[in-house]
Scaffold this active site. Sequence first.
Site, PDB file in Angstrom:
ATOM      1  N   CYS A  87     -37.811  -7.474  84.745  1.00  0.00           N
ATOM      2  CA  CYS A  87     -37.926  -6.906  83.403  1.00  0.00           C
ATOM      3  C   CYS A  87     -38.774  -7.775  82.485  1.00  0.00           C
ATOM      4  O   CYS A  87     -39.100  -7.372  81.369  1.00  0.00           O
ATOM      5  CB  CYS A  87     -36.542  -6.712  82.807  1.00  0.00           C
ATOM      6  SG  CYS A  87     -35.456  -5.800  83.915  1.00  0.00           S
ATOM      7  N   HIS A 330     -36.473   1.510  78.589  1.00  0.00           N
ATOM      8  CA  HIS A 330     -36.746   0.254  79.282  1.00  0.00           C
ATOM      9  C   HIS A 330     -37.422   0.523  80.633  1.00  0.00           C
ATOM     10  O   HIS A 330     -36.844   0.293  81.682  1.00  0.00           O
ATOM     11  CB  HIS A 330     -35.431  -0.519  79.447  1.00  0.00           C
ATOM     12  CG  HIS A 330     -35.557  -1.833  80.131  1.00  0.00           C
ATOM     13  ND1 HIS A 330     -36.709  -2.595  80.098  1.00  0.00           N
ATOM     14  CD2 HIS A 330     -34.659  -2.529  80.880  1.00  0.00           C
ATOM     15  CE1 HIS A 330     -36.509  -3.694  80.814  1.00  0.00           C
ATOM     16  NE2 HIS A 330     -35.290  -3.679  81.299  1.00  0.00           N
TER      17      HIS A 330
END
Lengths: 390, 129
Positions: A87, A330
Amino acid sequence: MSTEVEVAGVGMHPFGRFPESSLKDLARVAVVRALDDAGLGIKDVEAVYAANGMAGLLQGQEQVRGQSVLREVGIERVPVVNVDNACAGGSTALRLAAQAIALGEVEIALVVGFEKMFVDDLDRSLAALETAADLDLIGGLGLQFTAIYAMRLRRILDAGLLEHRHLVEVTVKSHRNGALNPYAQHRKPVSAAEVVAARPIADPLTLLMCSSMSDGAAAIVLARGGRVERPERIRIRASASTSGFSRLDDDEPSIGTICAERAYARAGLGPADVDVAEIHDAMAPAELLYYEQLGFCEPGGAGELFDSGATAIEGRLPVNPSGGLSSRGHPVGATGVAQVVELTWQLRGSAGERQAKEPRIALAQNSGGWYEGESAACNVHILERTTAWS
Amino acid sequence: MELSSAAERQNFTARPRYDATAGVLIGSECADCGARSWPGRGICNRCGSPRLEQVALAPAGSLQTYTTVHVARPGLAAPYLLGQVRLDDGVRVHAHLRGLAADAHVPLRVRLAFAADLETVPPFHFEPE
Ligand SMILES: [Zn+2]
């Protein structure tokens, strides 16, 4: 940095569910918008840093992802670096691009993050997400990011340092901000009662507290200082990076704290100088954990800082005015890029309804992966608007 | 001892990770700084020394935090319990939990336990002491 690095242009493809759009389409929109914003063309790009987390597992494009995806926009010949850092891939790509400019090797670099997590098979997407950790340690555990954040939060709740209502209320704030962001995946305000009543995911987290699967892309054009004329100039004042470690002692500073302290030291600034921040709330309540790690409050003071209203858009330190990961969405490789896109809009004064009041210093914190309870990667960038607000 | 000795270490996959009969996890301990690790490493993560020895880790510790996961995964029916344990010798281990009260409050003492069938993945979990 030796040479000043400025943000010349930014662009995004909205985050959400886009079954008709491939990675090429998502990236094309973000790249075209960023170049257009900078007043540049594709052939002005001298180097590309492309972030993606899961195209290998989800689309089968394991190698040369950047070259393949950006073929669509005519990128060729120039160096393309493919970046994965779970991420935190987007901010890792940003950091590498800034370094290339600071070194004087190139004057214009393109940073792009793209991800397509909806593949009509939730188990496959969840399995891909679970590879953001050492499989020799987590095999068979079913250790999802929701559980990781749930465990971090439970410990603080049980220690009496946060109340359950804080988790709920910060989620309400996230969705309120996301509702103001035309690029956000979740654009509906939610009530505290709805957050509490939502389906439990990993206690104490409910569905509305968690970021979901997401498709999207974000792009930034970085330039050597002065290379691209703009009405407002924004430079990268500091970039810091760390990777995970085994904490043998729970009093040891976390990776987030270490990374933030490095960034502050490089910038010659402190947490009190930050005017707006985008931080890694993969689950909305994680924002509260990072207040402390980034020095926005004293240890144990996150609830009080939130209750003061300081981190709302109209407060003295707006945090995640975009809605953050949990509401903006996300799409793993795009997130770190999207944070800095949002901060650029904030520093320019072009963030519309979610605009913070004349910010000068902005901070982005992007974390990735899992390493024995900590993040496997963390990057902190500090941006500065060098043009005075008129 | 030279760093190069670490190149000769037994392969990672060949090293034991637990001893179910003794009811312990097997890790590494640094002869220079004492840091322990699970699974064992080839070089000490704290001080960089290659002088690592295989050791049995403490069989009990403190459950620092946990969560009940409500999303099933292949081979894992929901809900299931995941926890973070600080063993008494300092090693942090993440594992499944069993026998925890619904209103369990951390920290809480827990002890390592093994499945009857060691083919279970993972073959061990923690239970309240
Ligand atoms: Zn050592």
